[in-house]
Design a protein around this motif. Structure first.
Motif, PDB file in Angstrom:
ATOM      1  N   GLN A  55      -7.234  10.163 -10.379  1.00 58.76           N
ATOM      2  CA  GLN A  55      -7.089  10.045  -8.935  1.00 58.76           C
ATOM      3  C   GLN A  55      -7.957   8.935  -8.345  1.00 58.76           C
ATOM      4  O   GLN A  55      -7.539   8.237  -7.418  1.00 58.76           O
ATOM      5  N   HIS A  56      -9.153   8.761  -8.856  1.00 58.22           N
ATOM      6  CA  HIS A  56     -10.092   7.838  -8.197  1.00 58.22           C
ATOM      7  C   HIS A  56     -10.398   6.566  -8.974  1.00 58.22           C
ATOM      8  O   HIS A  56     -11.007   5.647  -8.430  1.00 58.22           O
ATOM      9  N   ALA A  59      -9.347   2.986  -7.414  1.00 52.97           N
ATOM     10  CA  ALA A  59     -10.112   2.545  -6.243  1.00 52.97           C
ATOM     11  C   ALA A  59     -11.526   2.153  -6.653  1.00 52.97           C
ATOM     12  O   ALA A  59     -12.084   1.182  -6.132  1.00 52.97           O
ATOM     13  N   LEU A  60     -12.104   2.905  -7.593  1.00 58.26           N
ATOM     14  CA  LEU A  60     -13.471   2.594  -8.014  1.00 58.26           C
ATOM     15  C   LEU A  60     -13.521   1.227  -8.692  1.00 58.26           C
ATOM     16  O   LEU A  60     -14.414   0.428  -8.419  1.00 58.26           O
ATOM     17  N   ARG A  99     -15.010  12.749  -2.864  1.00 57.81           N
ATOM     18  CA  ARG A  99     -14.784  11.319  -3.090  1.00 57.81           C
ATOM     19  C   ARG A  99     -15.800  10.442  -2.369  1.00 57.81           C
ATOM     20  O   ARG A  99     -16.152   9.377  -2.859  1.00 57.81           O
ATOM     21  N   CYS A 103     -17.746   7.717  -4.429  1.00 54.38           N
ATOM     22  CA  CYS A 103     -17.751   6.314  -3.977  1.00 54.38           C
ATOM     23  C   CYS A 103     -19.168   5.844  -3.678  1.00 54.38           C
ATOM     24  O   CYS A 103     -19.515   4.682  -3.926  1.00 54.38           O
ATOM     25  N   LEU A 194     -12.046   1.539   0.663  1.00 54.05           N
ATOM     26  CA  LEU A 194     -12.422   2.898   1.053  1.00 54.05           C
ATOM     27  C   LEU A 194     -11.433   3.472   2.063  1.00 54.05           C
ATOM     28  O   LEU A 194     -10.941   4.582   1.911  1.00 54.05           O
ATOM     29  N   GLU A 198      -8.384   4.307  -0.723  1.00 53.08           N
ATOM     30  CA  GLU A 198      -8.859   5.656  -1.009  1.00 53.08           C
ATOM     31  C   GLU A 198      -8.583   6.644   0.126  1.00 53.08           C
ATOM     32  O   GLU A 198      -8.610   7.844  -0.075  1.00 53.08           O
ATOM     33  N   VAL A 200     -10.456   7.193   2.838  1.00 54.71           N
ATOM     34  CA  VAL A 200     -11.661   7.843   3.345  1.00 54.71           C
ATOM     35  C   VAL A 200     -11.679   7.745   4.873  1.00 54.71           C
ATOM     36  O   VAL A 200     -11.317   6.715   5.439  1.00 54.71           O
TER      37      VAL A 200
ATOM     38  N   SER B  63      -2.298   2.325  -0.112  1.00 54.62           N
ATOM     39  CA  SER B  63      -2.639   3.623  -0.707  1.00 54.62           C
ATOM     40  C   SER B  63      -1.733   3.945  -1.890  1.00 54.62           C
ATOM     41  O   SER B  63      -1.961   4.912  -2.597  1.00 54.62           O
ATOM     42  N   ASN B  67      -1.584   2.270 -10.256  1.00 54.24           N
ATOM     43  CA  ASN B  67      -2.828   2.861 -10.729  1.00 54.24           C
ATOM     44  C   ASN B  67      -3.476   2.062 -11.843  1.00 54.24           C
ATOM     45  O   ASN B  67      -2.799   1.446 -12.646  1.00 54.24           O
TER      46      ASN B  67
END
Ligand SMILES: [Zn+2]
Lengths: 236, 88
Positions: A55-56, A59-60, A99, A103, A194, A198, A200, B63, B67
């Motif tokens: 999932q993350h 973005a990371l 998250r 982050c 972010l 993500e 946020v 978004s 991936n």
């Protein structure tokens, strides 16, 4: 209602009050879904951990690349981040969302690594964002003088692909977006990743980056405009 | 070129001004007065409507970018570490 507005209503669906609320995250504390994930993680549920990574991770990595030079180093920084997450999970009390916490660890590690590599200074020298008065949209696209000063001289042309899904089918558009994000200086990149990648909450982004909301929107909008302009050039 | 010269006089907002506020507007993070002025401007300016729509579209598309996953060796190490740390 004229034809333009009617068309617009159809394509976006929420004119005239077409504002968009942030995703359903409380500005502090945890969502119910996160509560469940954390409980599963603390029980040692390996599936939950895999899901968390899936999932993350994107973005990371994208965020880390704002501070370090290449994908390989970014992966190392993110790997360190995941290790720290595993280590700290037991002590995580849920004062921020999961998250936001992850982050936060990433940003700390990426900045640290960037400084050690002296990349950070190179990036900062590359482009400075102290000047908050710089406009997002290229000023030459507006009328410079006369009665219509400040109105579009070279307006954006409507795109055929009016939904995110359709836009993302275009490989040209996706490539343009990825390249535009990569080219952003870290101050713009971190807010864009972010907030938009993500999802946020705006308030949480400000807290994590220690910036004001005014700062956030100045940077966020410049970043979005650069990506928009890149797509415009690619498919326009 | 533009279709809003008369209306903009009422909203007091040029296209150039408006473009700077779009992200706050989409987040609904502006004063009610500014929101009304932007709404008035958009009601009569196709170009700014197109602009707002494109920013909204780009922001939403971000978004769902493709991936990225960790290299297999990294993932394996994470799984091992997680299992070691949280096995009962
Ligand atoms: Zn306008």
């Amino acid at each position: 209602m004229n034809a333009d507005i009617a068309m617009y209503t159809e394509s976006i669906g929420h004119f005239p009050s077409m504002s968009r609320k942030s995703p359903a995250i409380k500005s502090s504390g945890l969502t119910k879904a996160e509560d469940t994930v954390i409980a599963r993680l603390k029980r040692g549920d390996e599936g939950a951990f895999d899901e968390l990574v899936n999932q993350h991770h994107s973005a990371l990595v994208r965020m880390a690349m704002g501070y370090v030079a290449d994908r390989e180093v970014a992966e190392e920084v993110v790997q360190d981040t995941w290790m720290a997450v595993i280590e700290g999970l037991n002590r995580f009390e849920g004062r921020s969302s999961l998250r936001t916490w992850i982050c936060g660890i990433l940003i700390h590690k990426a900045k640290d690594r960037g400084v050690r590599e002296k990349r950070h200074t190179t990036f900062s020298a590359f482009e400075s964002y102290e000047d908050d008065n710089e406009e997002a949209v290229d000023p030459s696209r507006f009328q410079q003088s006369g009665e219509l000063a400040g109105h579009w001289a070279f307006p954006p042309q409507p795109w055929d692909d009016r939904t995110p899904e359709k836009l993302l089918v275009s490989q040209q558009a996706v490539n343009a977006m990825q390249r535009a994000i990569e080219a952003l200086p870290s101050t713009l990149k971190e807010v864009l990743i972010l907030r938009d990648v993500e999802g946020v909450d705006a308030k949480d982004v400000c807290e994590m980056l220690k910036i004001t909301e005014t700062n956030l929107y100045v940077r966020l909008h410049r970043a979005r405009e650069r990506v928009r302009a890149a797509v415009e050039t690619a498919i326009g | 070129m533009t279709d809003c010269s008369s209306q903009c006089a009422h909203s007091g907002l040029t296209c150039r001004d408006l473009t700077e506020r779009v992200s706050e507007y989409l987040d609904d993070n502006i004063s009610i007065l500014t929101k009304v002025r932007i709404g008035l401007h958009l009601a009569s300016c196709t170009h700014c409507r197109t602009y707002v729509q494109q920013i909204d579209l780009v922001s939403s598309a971000l978004s769902c970018l493709p991936n990225l996953y960790p290299p297999p060796m990294n993932r394996l190490r994470l799984q091992q570490q997680f299992a070691t740390r949280y096995s009962n």
